[in-house]
Design a protein around this motif. Sequence first.
Motif, short mmCIF file in Angstrom:
data_model
loop_
_atom_site.label_atom_id
_atom_site.label_comp_id
_atom_site.label_asym_id
_atom_site.label_seq_id
_atom_site.Cartn_x
_atom_site.Cartn_y
_atom_site.Cartn_z
N LEU A 153 16.71 24.82 115.17
CA LEU A 153 16.58 25.45 113.51
C LEU A 153 16.84 26.07 114.13
O LEU A 153 18.39 27.21 113.48
CB LEU A 153 15.09 25.39 112.73
CG LEU A 153 16.63 26.36 111.45
CD1 LEU A 153 17.42 25.33 110.64
CD2 LEU A 153 14.87 26.58 111.17
N THR A 157 20.56 28.08 112.65
CA THR A 157 20.99 29.15 112.30
C THR A 157 22.03 30.52 113.24
O THR A 157 22.81 30.59 112.83
CB THR A 157 19.92 29.95 112.34
OG1 THR A 157 18.96 29.14 111.44
CG2 THR A 157 20.19 30.67 111.48
N GLN A 216 18.35 26.06 103.12
CA GLN A 216 19.04 26.84 104.61
C GLN A 216 20.35 27.65 103.87
O GLN A 216 20.61 28.98 104.47
CB GLN A 216 19.19 26.00 105.73
CG GLN A 216 17.91 25.53 106.52
CD GLN A 216 16.36 26.21 106.57
OE1 GLN A 216 17.57 27.98 107.35
NE2 GLN A 216 15.92 26.66 106.01
N VAL A 220 19.62 31.47 103.68
CA VAL A 220 19.59 32.08 104.60
C VAL A 220 21.10 32.33 105.04
O VAL A 220 21.91 32.01 105.20
CB VAL A 220 18.94 31.49 105.74
CG1 VAL A 220 18.97 31.98 107.68
CG2 VAL A 220 17.81 31.03 105.61
N TYR A 223 23.94 31.35 107.15
CA TYR A 223 24.55 29.99 106.26
C TYR A 223 26.15 29.71 105.13
O TYR A 223 26.17 29.29 105.24
CB TYR A 223 23.44 29.07 106.27
CG TYR A 223 22.76 28.51 106.99
CD1 TYR A 223 22.94 27.22 107.65
CD2 TYR A 223 21.84 29.10 107.82
CE1 TYR A 223 21.76 26.43 108.66
CE2 TYR A 223 20.92 28.94 109.25
CZ TYR A 223 20.83 27.75 108.87
OH TYR A 223 20.25 26.69 110.03
#
Length: 416
Positions: A153, A157, A216, A220, A223
């Motif tokens: 992950l 990211t 996500q 975040v 993204y």
Amino acid sequence: MSKVSTLAVAALLGSAHAWLPNENLHRMEARDGSNMFNVSSRRSVEGRWLTTDGAPLRGVNLGSQFVLEPWMASNSWSSMGCSGQNSEFDCVSLLGQDAANSAFQSHWGSWITEDDFNEMQSYGLNSVRIPLGYWLDESLVYSDSEHFPQGALSYLTQIVGWASDRGFYIILDLHGAPGAQVATNADTGQYASTPGFYVDYQYERALQFLEYLVTQVHTVNEYRNVGMIEIVNEPLQNTDDQTTSMRSSYYADAWNRVHAKEDDLGVHGNAQVHLAVMNDNWGSGNPVEYMNSWYVAYDDHRYLKWDSSVSVDQASYLAASCNDASQSDSPGIVGEFSLSPPDDVQWTDAWTPASNVDFYAKWFAAQMTSYESHNLGWFFWSWKTELGDYRWSYKDAVAAGVIPADLSTVNRASAC
């Protein structure tokens, strides 16, 4: 990877719907304020979105970054200790969890780097499609029977952050579904003897994965330029009970669950993502027969390599690509294509890459022209490989002079 895809955005219009780059509605913002679509821009009410004049998506797949396919990255596969293994599942089973985590994390940190994005941007590319396996969400993995690398992950990211910083449009693609959507294929991550995806409990895991991704996307910052999530890559090509079940259950529930999750997150209207499905030409039936077609885009994979309806000669390939208007579903993307002919001729004199640069340049121009005329745009498979064959590597095709470093100089007239 494998088959045949236009655009009438009006078919998707409603009172509010997620943006697509060709709609004159919205596009993302680069870190430095630059606009990869080369038009003036302004903020919209959602804050994350900017207007565009409808420039096409011009992108690449990040193949073998998070779903490693040995055929296209054999040197890396061997150096990781995976030689002789068919898939990520097999390699992790061989190495053990800790050693596999170390090997795969090293790969994730080096296969695609920020320099790759600088190079993509310099070539005028503005989009990436990122194949993912459901095991990215480690809570979904059956620890007693499934074996996948862990820790991806943070690398995803980082990569989407690099893409967002450059104003790229991003598609996240469920390439490896729970149980495997097709048999004996490394691109599912597990090289299963039979496809095990087409049952309710596997659909539920995939639905949870989509909810995980969309969370996500909306929570975040890295993204922020994800505009589309593909709910499953290249499922079975038939209309029997399995694919009917997939469409009536998983496809319908995917639409409901993703947008319910967005509603829960307070994300509405133009800030919501599109869902991508393989289009009707793929052969799994009408993808929206049971699902709401708003917020949906259609993916077409155009590999003449496996299209038996086209004669295997250069003139026929150029003619087929120049006249390729087969996408009946809109809005559409060509999520995968390459410059590779059938295996049994690819190294013959008429097709070898070294002696046929002019043909391959024309064939790329023909495909680019058609895919931009009848779709939102295109994603070449792939950005890089270790094949030493530019027909599968955009980066190598530019170096070979097959694809120009400046896409505005593509000689469309020479091909069609």
